[in-house]
Design an enzyme around this catalytic site. Sequence first.
Site, PDB file in Angstrom:
ATOM      1  NE  ARG A 320      -4.121  -1.893   2.053  1.00 57.08           N
ATOM      2  CZ  ARG A 320      -4.126  -3.054   2.717  1.00 57.08           C
ATOM      3  NH1 ARG A 320      -3.131  -3.338   3.557  1.00 57.08           N
ATOM      4  NH2 ARG A 320      -5.106  -3.901   2.569  1.00 57.08           N
ATOM      5  CE  LYS A 342       0.281  13.736 -15.279  1.00 60.68           C
ATOM      6  NZ  LYS A 342       0.037  14.143 -16.683  1.00 60.68           N
ATOM      7  CD  GLU A 384       8.417  15.689 -22.608  1.00 62.57           C
ATOM      8  OE1 GLU A 384       7.930  16.762 -22.189  1.00 62.57           O
ATOM      9  OE2 GLU A 384       7.729  14.687 -22.839  1.00 62.57           O
ATOM     10  CE  LYS A 425       6.169  16.894 -14.651  1.00 65.38           C
ATOM     11  NZ  LYS A 425       6.439  15.652 -15.396  1.00 65.38           N
ATOM     12  CD  GLU A 435      -2.979  16.052 -16.282  1.00 63.38           C
ATOM     13  OE1 GLU A 435      -3.663  15.688 -17.245  1.00 63.38           O
ATOM     14  OE2 GLU A 435      -1.809  15.662 -16.085  1.00 63.38           O
ATOM     15  NE  ARG A 439       1.322  16.948 -13.100  1.00 69.26           N
ATOM     16  CZ  ARG A 439       1.885  16.119 -12.244  1.00 69.26           C
ATOM     17  NH1 ARG A 439       1.518  16.106 -10.979  1.00 69.26           N
ATOM     18  NH2 ARG A 439       2.842  15.289 -12.628  1.00 69.26           N
ATOM     19  CG  ASN A 443      -0.549  16.154 -20.502  1.00 66.48           C
ATOM     20  OD1 ASN A 443       0.318  15.303 -20.407  1.00 66.48           O
ATOM     21  ND2 ASN A 443      -1.491  16.323 -19.582  1.00 66.48           N
ATOM     22  CG  HIS A 446       2.643  15.046 -24.021  1.00 63.71           C
ATOM     23  ND1 HIS A 446       3.359  16.209 -24.192  1.00 63.71           N
ATOM     24  CD2 HIS A 446       3.466  14.219 -23.316  1.00 63.71           C
ATOM     25  CE1 HIS A 446       4.545  16.090 -23.619  1.00 63.71           C
ATOM     26  NE2 HIS A 446       4.638  14.898 -23.086  1.00 63.71           N
ATOM     27  CG  HIS A 450       0.575  10.350 -25.127  1.00 60.98           C
ATOM     28  ND1 HIS A 450       0.006  10.757 -23.942  1.00 60.98           N
ATOM     29  CD2 HIS A 450       1.912  10.340 -24.908  1.00 60.98           C
ATOM     30  CE1 HIS A 450       0.956  10.988 -23.057  1.00 60.98           C
ATOM     31  NE2 HIS A 450       2.120  10.746 -23.622  1.00 60.98           N
ATOM     32  CG  HIS A 465       7.517  10.007 -24.734  1.00 59.37           C
ATOM     33  ND1 HIS A 465       6.147  10.062 -24.896  1.00 59.37           N
ATOM     34  CD2 HIS A 465       7.834  11.019 -23.878  1.00 59.37           C
ATOM     35  CE1 HIS A 465       5.651  11.049 -24.168  1.00 59.37           C
ATOM     36  NE2 HIS A 465       6.645  11.648 -23.535  1.00 59.37           N
TER      37      HIS A 465
END
Length: 567
Positions: A320, A342, A384, A425, A435, A439, A443, A446, A450, A465
């Site tokens: 956990r 993330k 990036e 960031k 997000e 935030r 992206n 992206h 993606h 990527h």
Amino acid sequence: MHANVEADPRATDIVRRLGGRSIVLVGMMGSGKTSVGRKLAQRLGLDFVDADHEIEAAAGMTIAEIFAKHGETYFRDGERRVMARLLAEKQRVLATGGGAFMLAQTRDNIARHGVSVWLKADADVLARRVRKRTNRPLLHSVDPEETLRRLIDERYPIYAEADFTVISHDGPHEIAAETIVTTLASGLSGISRITPQSHTATVRVALDARAYDIVIGNDLISTAGERIAALFPQSACAIVTDDNLAREHLPALEKSLDERGIRHARIVIPAGEASKCWDMFARVCDDIIAAKMERRDLVVALGGGVVGDLAGFAAATVRRGMPFVQIPTSLLAQVDSSVGGKTAINSEHGKNLIGAFYQPSLVLADTQALATLSPREFRAGYAEIVKYGLIDDEPFFAWLEQNWRGVFARGPELTEAIRKSCASKAAVVARDETEQGDRALLNFGHTFGHALETLTHYDSKRLVHGEGVAIGLACAMRFSARLGHTSLAEAERVENHLRDSGLPGTIRSIEGWNAGADEILEAMYQDKKVQRGALTFILARGIGRSFIARGVDAGLVREFLAEELAR
């Protein structure tokens, strides 16, 4: 140490004054680097390694076979990576291939981790030594001796940049080794960088009780044990890495942990995006438990974005939640995926659709680790960095236009670019950790990128990527211009900078692309920003002025994609 070291106090003094750095022998083929290196290592009580032998062992073929099958460019890239690994591992005597020192990046790496000695021989001596050897691919020419003299003319001015020069005469190798010992004994005091100061930058991610530092600097992997021990006293750690990085960086990290008495286990996964899957996630979780890691022990991610995302998701779920340290080794991971919490794996329906927000406790961005990146991987990470300028910092984008060559040359501009990206960031994450608001601006590019990755099935031979992000950035700017939010000149400015730095900017630049506009649009509907079936894009009103555009009409997107595919 060997008995002969004890008999020669100069050897003990040389090793002490080297301060853990290696002695690196450079010079032409036939200059005696391997034979002299072995003798020198015996004199000093150090290990010896031949970089060419390491390359052959890793490839499972001779250097001549590598040249014949893959060409010199492929060999030089592998040589650069092997040199970076050998220099980072530990102190030793290292013999290099004849062309290794010609690469500025390798010379800089040697300057940081070693002291260079040029074994200089004249052309006649070299010709006699290599004339009967068949394992020199560069001499497989109509006139080998003329080729040798041409290489001498090209290389000797660069070899002259070595810290010391020792003449390689015909005669016993012991004589050359003795000359090197004498030279080092009298000359090391003149090398001011033997004990360099560590220059680091720190960015704080302000999340109240869960705040953490991003430390940026050289050689952080080899000192990670000290930082981890201070942050997590008496804890063990499970290191998750991939099979490439297990060779290149894991030994230095494990040595650092051993020095601090930290129990550790290694979990090695296959390199590549395909490892971000259910099966690998389950294996990593089971391996952490099998290593008897307790809830207060930690997971260390040593690698790029794939390793960081996968290990972070495992840390968020095993027992956990376990503490988590990111040690990103790619430029892309250092400026993006390692920061902000993330974590995710991929679904067959799209990228990063299964995961959790789970913040690390520490990020160590070792810029020296970037020396092992291929040019393609480095460029992909740079995409990036460009993104941060486009989101909300036009002066930073302008700075990149002026300084990108320094970034690519691994100069001080690289550390500044990483620091600036991480600070950008960190500020966004502190405002909107999960997000729910701005935030999503991170992206930018992206949604396009993606979708392209999904349709190439995460095949890194076709698209990595960062390349998808670069195409996405250019598409987002052109789409913004098409919708009237920004000027076409602004979009062209971004596309020009991406092209100048070697990044793609169009969908058709992807090898073997055969998907149509409808297929791309369908992949976009799996984007995480889709809400109640409505498409959301990050668009721009100009460079540095991005915004969230919700409910974008699918028909307009389809028309734009059709135009893009016709470019």
